[in-house]
Design an enzyme around this catalytic site. Structure first.
Site, PDB file in Angstrom:
ATOM      1  N   GLU A   1       0.822  -1.210   0.000  1.00  0.00           N
ATOM      2  CA  GLU A   1       0.000   0.000   0.000  1.00  0.00           C
ATOM      3  C   GLU A   1       0.850   1.252   0.000  1.00  0.00           C
ATOM      4  O   GLU A   1       0.538   2.229  -0.663  1.00  0.00           O
ATOM      5  CB  GLU A   1      -0.922   0.016   1.227  1.00  0.00           C
ATOM      6  CG  GLU A   1      -2.166  -0.853   1.091  1.00  0.00           C
ATOM      7  CD  GLU A   1      -1.846  -2.336   1.128  1.00  0.00           C
ATOM      8  OE1 GLU A   1      -0.716  -2.694   1.490  1.00  0.00           O
ATOM      9  OE2 GLU A   1      -2.733  -3.135   0.775  1.00  0.00           O
TER      10      GLU A   1
ATOM     11  N   HIS B   1     -10.554  -5.778   9.444  1.00  0.00           N
ATOM     12  CA  HIS B   1     -11.216  -5.292   8.241  1.00  0.00           C
ATOM     13  C   HIS B   1     -12.408  -4.418   8.584  1.00  0.00           C
ATOM     14  O   HIS B   1     -13.299  -4.247   7.773  1.00  0.00           O
ATOM     15  CB  HIS B   1     -11.699  -6.470   7.384  1.00  0.00           C
ATOM     16  CG  HIS B   1     -10.570  -7.257   6.787  1.00  0.00           C
ATOM     17  ND1 HIS B   1      -9.763  -8.058   7.532  1.00  0.00           N
ATOM     18  CD2 HIS B   1     -10.129  -7.360   5.519  1.00  0.00           C
ATOM     19  CE1 HIS B   1      -8.861  -8.633   6.748  1.00  0.00           C
ATOM     20  NE2 HIS B   1      -9.069  -8.219   5.520  1.00  0.00           N
TER      21      HIS B   1
END
Lengths: 468, 307
Positions: free
Chosen positions: B43, B112
């Site tokens: 990322e 998440h």
């Protein structure tokens, strides 16, 4: 093997197609296959996709049957390509028997080695290279002294790395975008940044393009395609990959170039950026200034591989190790690397071996962790300036007189630049709040009002050289 | 992407796979796999890549497969994305859009189910918006792409299936504006993203009970639209904030402070803020439900405030 092609609808994409086709070799055509995709009906995929990236490059073309033809060699199609099997339990050694050799053109004394191959430089380029190396060295010395005298708040020198700075810049074109770490002001110098402009940034005055917001040596110039230095280590590497991706999309005859040190190669961003660049097939040069020290950490405490050059292969990147103190070698290596990067759309890793003669910065005293003798030896015996000067003089392009003329001129210019920069006012207070966004939002406008109110009620606490 | 050839998308599985929530479905087929770029898993690297590409003229839309993963991109977002326009003296702009699904879903597990707006809200130089309906999702996305500032657009994992009739033609929603969802007189309820729908559900109950709540979807998380919010507070004199962020250091915490600072004189009661608890989101469905604010709690809070 069916060729997977997708429809395109923009003329700009077709321009890229023409550009790519011009550079690709015939063997690329068969590599348009993407392995792990579901196959669609051929009728829907007929028009050419100009921007399909090639899939795993070398793996497809490597011979899968190595020296095991005599054994009952089976070959298996794992995802990623064919590999042959071996009945031997063999570990790949952690290092080669010999270290990767280092490319150089001039010997320690500046004499050209007899069988060295290099890209020739004209008298004009060579003289500019040498002059800029001298200018860089003097600029660093004078700014360093200024900091010691309290006139500058901070400085970081590039002593010992002048050849890397100037020679690499000389081998690039002005359109190549530079993502520096912080020890590459020579690239800006080569491109035309003046001593006054350097001084303005260091003093953070209103003529500084950064509007006084950054520390000294954090230069930036969009005009010269040199991206503003961000102090964080190695974050510029993924930025450079993104710029290369952008250049590739636009089909420009330019590459991205990024610099970092041996310490920077430990950061996660280094590994990620190299991997990304290889996968994206981005035209980017990764130039590592392996100068032996990351503040006080020697390379033996930084990594256990054979330097940085061997890491290129791990990511599928062509790499070279160069004598960073040899201006001609640096020039040739960067020149060749740039050609490859742009023509073949690939990243290149260059490890330039050198030595950080100066301290890490003015906040560091390196004699605390290394011997003064070592520093002195690299400063005198392996000096990149004297080596290159010998070669330039041997061609009849330089002289003692030219040297003293240059040095006295630079010294005068530098002292004047500092004098002017010191006297120039700082940027206005409103610049504390501008450029955070394109237009200051309400909260920032309110905060500016509050600050100005504070200043009005306590004028004696407010600095006198910051205009309201 | 049709209008401007500089707009491109990058992220994990955004290309031929169409994105993990199918947001970029069909784009790679139409625009090619260089403009809709599948990246390796890092990322920080692809966010850094987007920033570098933006500095050289592209307008990347960077997707975090789940906003929580962008924690790994914090260095690039804070130090480069937010800062470089300022530290370069305005020489380089970074018109990126960073977007992705976030918030608490249905049993996605703690890692998440994060609310990144809490962590990013302090970074100077970025703008943050949260969409909540198909209408404002289209409008905010377009506005974010066209903005010269870096914008983080927060989508919600559970809102992708909403269906709504929206205009075919182009329109944009102002990035700094809040949305008046339901005008009212008794109390101002400030909310955003999924909680807007919980609030509207509670509003039905409240209306039956005789209350008249004014519901505002703040949409702009940074900066707050204090103009719209302020006008509402001056009218109703009572504020309830309903958010999905955790109690500590969330958007609600900042909004409470901003309202108290700016509109203290207009309040008849202390600002109340309903948030998720300061716990990692449990996997068990029943527990997970109780970590986020439920409509019943909103009704109770309004009744309490309106006494």
């Amino acid at each position: 093997m069916a060729q997977h092609l997708k429809s395109s609808s923009k003329s700009i994409l077709l321009n890229i197609l023409r550009h790519n086709i011009g550079f690709s070799s015939p063997s690329h055509a068969s590599r348009h296959l993407r392995h792990n995709l579901p196959h669609g009906p051929p009728s829907t995929r007929l028009s050419p996709n100009p921007i399909t990236r090639y899939c795993s490059t070398m793996v497809d073309t490597l011979s899968s049957i190595g020296s095991h033809e005599d054994t009952n060699s089976q070959v298996m199609d794992f995802p990623g390509g064919k590999v042959s099997f071996t009945p031997e339990i063999q570990f790949i050694s952690e290092s080669n028997d010999e270290r990767v050799p280092c490319y150089r053109v001039l010997d320690d004394n500046g004499q050209k080695l007899t069988n060295s191959r290099f890209v020739p430089v004209s008298e004009e380029v060579a003289v500019k290279m040498y002059s800029d190396m001298v200018t860089l060295q003097m600029m660093d010395s004078i700014f360093y002294e200024a900091q010691r005298q309290g006139r500058l708040s901070f400085y970081a020198t590039a002593f010992g790395e002048e050849a890397i700075n100037i020679a690499s810049a000389a081998a690039l074109s002005p359109q190549d975008v530079i993502f520096p770490q912080y020890r590459e002001p020579g690239v800006l110098l080569w491109r035309g940044f003046t001593l006054q402009e350097f001084a303005n940034q260091c003093f953070g005055n209103k003529s500084d393009y950064g509007k006084g917001r950054q520390m000294p040596v954090h230069y930036g110039s969009n005009k010269l395609n040199y991206f503003t230095v961000s102090a964080t280590i190695a974050t510029q590497l993924p930025n450079a990959v993104g710029a290369a991706y952008s250049l590739k999309m636009d089909g420009k005859d330019a590459c991205a170039v990024t610099f970092f040190g041996d310490g920077g190669s430990s950061e996660g961003d280094f590994h990620a950026a190299l991997n990304f660049a290889a996968v994206m097939e981005a035209p980017v040069l990764f130039i590592c200034r392996n100068n032996g020290w990351a503040i006080s950490t020697p390379t033996s405490d930084q990594f256990r591989s054979d330097g940085v050059v061997v890491k290129g292969r791990a990511y599928g990147i062509r790499s070279i190790r160069v004598d960073g103190n040899d201006a001609l070698a640096m020039y040739s290596a960067v020149h060749e690397a740039r050609e490859m990067a742009i023509r073949e759309h690939r990243p290149i890793l260059i490890e330039a071996l050198t030595y950080r003669v100066g301290h890490h910065s003015t906040s560091d005293d390196s004699t605390r962790y290394r011997s003064a003798d070592e520093i002195e030896w690299w400063n005198k015996a392996r000096n990149p300036l004297s080596r290159f000067r010998t070669w330039v003089e041997s061609n009849g392009w330089w002289s003692d007189e030219a040297e003293s003329d240059l040095r006295s001129r630079i010294k005068k210019e530098m002292l004047e630049a500092i004098r002017v920069a010191e006297k120039t006012k700082k940027p206005n207070l409103n610049h504390m709040f501008s450029d955070v966004y394109d237009v200051p939002p309400l909260n920032l406008r309110e905060q500016e009002v509050l600050v100005r109110k504070s200043v009005k009620s306590h004028p004696q606490d407010y600095p006198s050289d910051v205009p309201l | 992407m049709d209008r401007d050839p500089h707009v491109c998308v990058m992220g994990e599985d955004v290309g031929h796979y169409g994105g993990s929530y199918k947001v970029t479905k069909g784009l790679a087929d139409k625009f090619g796999d260089l403009r809709v770029l599948d990246t390796p898993i890092c990322e920080n690297a692809f966010t850094g890549m987007g920033i570098g590409a933006a500095m050289t003229g592209l307008r990347p839309v960077i997707e975090g497969m789940n906003m929580g993963f962008l924690l790994l991109a914090f260095n690039q977002i804070s130090n480069n994305c937010g800062m470089l326009h300022y530290t370069s003296g305005g020489q380089f702009t970074i018109p990126v859009v960073i977007r992705g699904p976030g918030g608490v879903g249905r049993q996605l597990g703690a890692e998440h189910s994060q609310r990144l707006e809490s962590y990013f809200q302090s970074i100077p130089g970025i703008q943050m918006v949260a969409c909540s309906t198909p209408y404002n999702a289209k409008g905010l996305m377009k506005a974010a792409i066209r903005s010269e500032n870096p914008v983080i657009l927060f989508e919600h994992v559970l809102l992708y299936n909403l269906k709504e009739k929206i205009p075919d033609e182009e329109y944009i929603c102002n990035l700094e504006e809040a949305e008046m969802v339901r005008p009212g007189e008794h109390i101002t309820i400030l909310t955003y993203s999924r909680m807007r729908h919980h609030v509207m559900q509670a509003a039905k109950t409240l209306v039956n009970k005789g209350y008249d709540p004014e519901v505002i979807d703040i949409r702009s998380l940074k900066p707050f639209d204090l103009y719209t919010i302020g006008n509402s507070v001056k009218k109703t004199h009572r504020v309830l904030i309903v958010e999905e962020c955790m109690r500590t250091g969330g958007i609600g915490a900042s909004l409470t402070a901003a309202i108290n600072e700016n509109f203290h004189d207009y309040l008849d009661a202390p600002v109340m803020c309903l948030s998720s608890q300061d716990v990692p989101t449990p996997y068990a469905g029943t527990l997970e439900e109780w970590t986020v604010v439920q409509p019943a709690q909103i009704v109770t809070a309004v009744e309490q405030l309106c006494q």
